[in-house]
Design an enzyme around this catalytic site. Structure first.
Site: not given
Ligand SMILES: NC(=O)c1ccc[n+]([C@@H]2O[C@H](COP(=O)([O-])OP(=O)(O)OC[C@H]3O[C@@H](n4cnc5c(N)ncnc54)[C@H](O)[C@@H]3O)[C@@H](O)[C@H]2O)c1
Length: 435
Positions: A34, A39, A121, A150, A202, A250, A255, A258, A325
């Protein structure tokens, strides 16, 4: 155990760390790279920078097989397959930002025994564009495989180890076979295809799931004006095995890192090629409106929200993650403040992440602390502890009586028996209100 192929993972976020942990569990040595030095330092100390159930144990169990570094050279020295799991966030135009992916591509040397395996992605066509770049730079022998991810945050390790399928898009060279061999022990169906089709699988999968959510949310909205209960309706349609019960809850909209970005990336990708993807435009619009409907429900019961104290239970975009996010709570808390409400929130795990993204919100130390003196509470994230709340204690602590169940996850009867008013999404409470 036969010796497993060592691999490298570039990008140690949600996908990268789970991929590294998963392959380590299967017996591979994994070099994790990274650019974020903090991190990597944390990971070297044995600390896990994200919250994902079970991840810390698996990483700890395989410490001997996991190597953390900021030096890409180490990965290239030890592994042929370089799994790319860097972020591809949305740009203001809704396209995917491929800056981090291109930085990784640019750092690759000319090599005839390495392959990039794309877990990030990316828009359809990215793999072929990268291969073109490799050709232009005289790196024709660098192989490329699309292997979209996935996993779902919250159950990511289980999803890695028990996938519904593994999709591998390649050009029929050694790299596709090597990735196939790595995943083979999982016993999942493996879909071997070309690179653009793997990339599209995807995007299409996420777009379909998001469509299912927006669909049931619109059904819920119609239920509200016609007297039907969307929970019953979802049960009724979900038992049809052409439809299935999943993603028919529902609520106040999807959010996360992805769905919103991948749906708009696919819509944008189509638009850039001259095709207007009307369905996805509607899916996104419905989702935006859905987050705002809660404000309407609060106004319906409380009138003007100026000075009203509204408690938000949960902030993460879904339970069992600290990921904030595109969380619905971000829009909701901002809208409520814009209406003049006082917003107090509690999340058992995501507070630190939330503090980086929301402003003007008071953070409570517990669910009961959060609802104290509140005029209304809104369930935003269906953490288990909120479903198990003692509603009589909640009723005693609150100043008002309104409970808006933004995820249709609470026990309406228990809430009403405690003297509170229950308002779900697309539901007509059947139990008469307790005075
Ligand atoms: N999070 C999910 O649930 C999920 C599921 C499926 C697919 N994806 C996709 O996987 C990709 C990664 O998502 P994420 O949630 O793990 O992202 P993330 O933001 O959690 O992690 C990305 C990591 O990449 C690192 N990075 C950035 N540039 C780098 C570089 N040049 N070299 C090395 N490291 C670099 C960042 O420092 C960060 O640690 C995205 O494309 C996402 O769409 C995510």
């Amino acid at each position: 155990m036969p010796e497993r192929e060592p691999i490298a993972v570039i990008g140690t976020g949600y996908v990268g760390l789970v991929t590294a942990a998963g392959f380590a569990e299967l017996g591979s040595e994994v070099w994790c790279i990274d650019i974020d030095e903090d991190k990597i330092a944390m990971l070297r100390r044995g600390e896990v920078p994200i919250y994902e159930p079970g991840l810390d144990e698996v990483l700890a169990r395989h410490r001997g097989r996991l190597h953390f570094s900021t030096d890409l050279g180490e990965a290239l020295d030890h592994a042929r397959l370089l799994f790319v799991a860097v972020g591809t966030p949305p740009t203001p135009s809704g396209d995917a930002d491929l800056g981090a992916v291109h930085a990784v591509v640019a750092a690759m040397p000319a090599s005839d025994h390495h392959a990039l395996v794309m877990k990030s992605t990316v828009p359809v066509g990215t793999g072929n564009a990268i291969k073109r770049v490799f050709r232009e730079q005289g790196k024709d022998q660098f192989r490329y495989v699309s292997c979209p991810e996935f996993l779902k945050e919250g159950t990511a390790l289980d999803d890695f180890l028990r996938p519904d399928r593994v999709v591998i898009g390649d050009e029929g060279d050694w790299a596709g076979d090597a990735v196939d061999e790595l995943y083979a022990p999982l016993g999942a169906p493996i879909v071997r295809t070309d690179i653009p089709s793997a990339e599209m699988v995807k995007l299409a999968a996420n777009a379909f799931l998001a469509t299912k959510i927006s669909f049931i949310n619109e059904i819920a909205n119609v239920c509200e004006v016609t007297g039907a209960d969307v929970v019953e309706v979802a049960r009724g349609i979900g038992l049809d095995d052409r439809i299935g019960p999943k993603f028919l809850q529902a609520g106040i909209g999807f959010g996360g890192s992805c769905f919103p970005k991948d749906v708009s990336a696919l819509k944008q990708l189509a638009g850039n090629s001259g095709y207007h993807f009307q369905l996805l435009a509607a899916v996104l619009e419905v989702n935006e409106l859905q987050k705002r409907r809660v404000v309407g429900k609060l106004q319906q019961h409380l009138g003007n929200l100026v000075g009203k104290r509204i408690a938000l239970l949960g902030l993460a975009f879904k339970p069992d993650t600290d990921d904030m996010r595109e969380a619905s709570s971000l829009v909701l808390s901002a809208r409520l403040q814009a209406e003049g409400a006082q917003v107090v929130a509690f999340d058992p795990i995501a507070e630190a992440e939330a503090r980086k993204r929301v402003t003007g919100v008071e953070f409570a130390r517990s669910a009961l602390d959060c609802v104290r003196d509140a005029d209304a509470l809104v369930l935003v994230t269906e953490w288990r502890e909120f479903k198990e709340l003692e509603w009589r204690d909640v009723a005693e602590a609150m100043a008002g009586t309104l409970v808006v169940d933004g995820r249709n996850a609470l026990d309406a009867e228990a809430i009403q028996s405690a003297g509170l008013r229950y308002e779900g999404i697309g539901r007509t409470p059947r139990v008469p209100l307790v005075a």
